[in-house]
Design a protein around this motif. Structure first.
Motif, PDB file in Angstrom:
ATOM      1  N   LEU A  38     -19.717 -12.609  10.042  1.00 43.36           N
ATOM      2  CA  LEU A  38     -19.542 -11.180   9.836  1.00 43.36           C
ATOM      3  C   LEU A  38     -19.834 -10.499  11.169  1.00 43.36           C
ATOM      4  O   LEU A  38     -20.552 -11.055  12.010  1.00 43.36           O
ATOM      5  N   ILE A  39     -19.309  -9.302  11.337  1.00 33.68           N
ATOM      6  CA  ILE A  39     -19.503  -8.534  12.567  1.00 33.68           C
ATOM      7  C   ILE A  39     -19.862  -7.107  12.172  1.00 33.68           C
ATOM      8  O   ILE A  39     -19.264  -6.535  11.264  1.00 33.68           O
ATOM      9  N   ARG A  40     -20.819  -6.537  12.890  1.00 31.31           N
ATOM     10  CA  ARG A  40     -21.194  -5.140  12.649  1.00 31.31           C
ATOM     11  C   ARG A  40     -20.402  -4.258  13.623  1.00 31.31           C
ATOM     12  O   ARG A  40     -20.714  -4.196  14.808  1.00 31.31           O
ATOM     13  N   PRO A  41     -19.380  -3.574  13.124  1.00 31.31           N
ATOM     14  CA  PRO A  41     -18.587  -2.720  14.012  1.00 31.31           C
ATOM     15  C   PRO A  41     -19.287  -1.389  14.268  1.00 31.31           C
ATOM     16  O   PRO A  41     -20.128  -0.967  13.481  1.00 31.31           O
ATOM     17  N   ASP A  59     -22.815  -4.943   3.882  1.00 31.06           N
ATOM     18  CA  ASP A  59     -22.704  -6.400   4.086  1.00 31.06           C
ATOM     19  C   ASP A  59     -22.932  -6.810   5.540  1.00 31.06           C
ATOM     20  O   ASP A  59     -23.272  -7.962   5.808  1.00 31.06           O
ATOM     21  N   VAL A  60     -22.709  -5.884   6.465  1.00 33.82           N
ATOM     22  CA  VAL A  60     -22.769  -6.244   7.885  1.00 33.82           C
ATOM     23  C   VAL A  60     -23.955  -5.607   8.616  1.00 33.82           C
ATOM     24  O   VAL A  60     -24.034  -5.691   9.845  1.00 33.82           O
ATOM     25  N   LEU A  61     -24.874  -5.014   7.879  1.00 29.66           N
ATOM     26  CA  LEU A  61     -26.008  -4.340   8.523  1.00 29.66           C
ATOM     27  C   LEU A  61     -26.803  -5.273   9.440  1.00 29.66           C
ATOM     28  O   LEU A  61     -27.274  -4.852  10.497  1.00 29.66           O
ATOM     29  N   ASP A  62     -26.966  -6.523   9.042  1.00 32.52           N
ATOM     30  CA  ASP A  62     -27.731  -7.472   9.845  1.00 32.52           C
ATOM     31  C   ASP A  62     -26.846  -8.395  10.676  1.00 32.52           C
ATOM     32  O   ASP A  62     -27.334  -9.330  11.316  1.00 32.52           O
ATOM     33  N   ALA A  63     -25.540  -8.152  10.662  1.00 31.42           N
ATOM     34  CA  ALA A  63     -24.604  -9.001  11.410  1.00 31.42           C
ATOM     35  C   ALA A  63     -24.641  -8.636  12.892  1.00 31.42           C
ATOM     36  O   ALA A  63     -24.973  -7.505  13.263  1.00 31.42           O
ATOM     37  N   PRO A  64     -24.275  -9.579  13.740  1.00 35.62           N
ATOM     38  CA  PRO A  64     -24.220  -9.270  15.180  1.00 35.62           C
ATOM     39  C   PRO A  64     -23.033  -8.377  15.510  1.00 35.62           C
ATOM     40  O   PRO A  64     -22.029  -8.355  14.792  1.00 35.62           O
ATOM     41  N   LYS A  65     -23.151  -7.655  16.604  1.00 37.63           N
ATOM     42  CA  LYS A  65     -22.005  -6.937  17.153  1.00 37.63           C
ATOM     43  C   LYS A  65     -21.108  -7.982  17.818  1.00 37.63           C
ATOM     44  O   LYS A  65     -21.558  -9.076  18.185  1.00 37.63           O
ATOM     45  N   PHE A  66     -19.843  -7.643  17.996  1.00 37.12           N
ATOM     46  CA  PHE A  66     -18.911  -8.595  18.610  1.00 37.12           C
ATOM     47  C   PHE A  66     -19.381  -9.022  19.997  1.00 37.12           C
ATOM     48  O   PHE A  66     -19.253 -10.184  20.365  1.00 37.12           O
ATOM     49  N   SER A  67     -19.950  -8.104  20.743  1.00 36.40           N
ATOM     50  CA  SER A  67     -20.415  -8.437  22.097  1.00 36.40           C
ATOM     51  C   SER A  67     -21.494  -9.517  22.088  1.00 36.40           C
ATOM     52  O   SER A  67     -21.654 -10.253  23.065  1.00 36.40           O
ATOM     53  N   GLU A  68     -22.208  -9.656  20.978  1.00 33.65           N
ATOM     54  CA  GLU A  68     -23.222 -10.709  20.844  1.00 33.65           C
ATOM     55  C   GLU A  68     -22.595 -12.043  20.436  1.00 33.65           C
ATOM     56  O   GLU A  68     -23.130 -13.104  20.748  1.00 33.65           O
ATOM     57  N   LEU A  69     -21.459 -11.991  19.736  1.00 34.07           N
ATOM     58  CA  LEU A  69     -20.761 -13.214  19.303  1.00 34.07           C
ATOM     59  C   LEU A  69     -19.884 -13.811  20.386  1.00 34.07           C
ATOM     60  O   LEU A  69     -19.699 -15.023  20.439  1.00 34.07           O
TER      61      LEU A  69
END
Length: 177
Positions: A38-41, A59-69
């Motif tokens: 999942l990604i946090r936009p 659902d994405v509150l704790d997901a990484p941002k794309f820059s972290e992935l």
């Protein structure tokens, strides 16, 4: 064939609004590894997109941002790698838009769109949507618009095409980015 298949789901119409990404890694005509996150936009969620894929803001509150992935998956996007997507202009546009949003350098790789190949090889299909092509070819697609299931289906479509028409028949569809 060796390649990766990618799929994104987005929060809205903006190309930098990725909420999930999946990669299916293919070696010798078999999916040998998968990546999903999942990604946090940093944007809003549209009801239309949520209705398609079911991923909501909570659902994405704790997901990484794309820059972290990106540092984790970036090594898969190199000049000698083939990247496959069903409706590649969309998925490639999301990758490019998200990279640009975060000021990250765009990689160079080979790109193939299985919508284009399926139109060429299977002109009699009613349409060339991912679920239609998968169903007609007997390829499993349990949860359409789940990025991991969609990436695996796109990978299996290309594997099917390579086995039935030969890898050489696919070369005209490869674009260099």
């Amino acid at each position: 064939m060796n390649f990766i298949a990618m799929d994104f789901e987005t929060a809205n119409h903006e190309r930098h609004s990725a909420v999930s990404i999946a990669l299916a890694i293919v070696r010798d005509d078999k999916i040998v590894d998968e990546f999903y996150s999942l990604i946090r936009p940093e944007t809003y969620f549209s009801r239309r997109n949520v209705a398609i894929h079911g991923i909501e803001e909570h659902d994405v509150l704790d997901a990484p941002k794309f820059s972290e992935l990106w540092p984790v998956i970036q090594p898969l996007f190199t000049e000698d790698k083939l990247v496959v997507a069903h409706n590649a202009p969309f998925d490639n546009g999301v990758l490019k838009g998200t990279l640009n949003y975060y000021g990250l350098e765009e990689p160079h790789y080979m790109l193939l769109d299985t919508v284009r190949t399926s139109r060429q090889f299977f002109p009699s299909f009613n349409n060339h949507k991912l679920n239609t092509v998968a169903e007609n070819l007997g390829i499993s697609l349990v949860h359409h618009h789940n990025a991991l299931d969609d990436a695996a289906a796109a990978a299996n479509i290309l594997i099917y095409e390579a086995q039935h028409f030969g890898a050489e028949a696919l070369r005209p569809f490869v674009k260099y980015r």
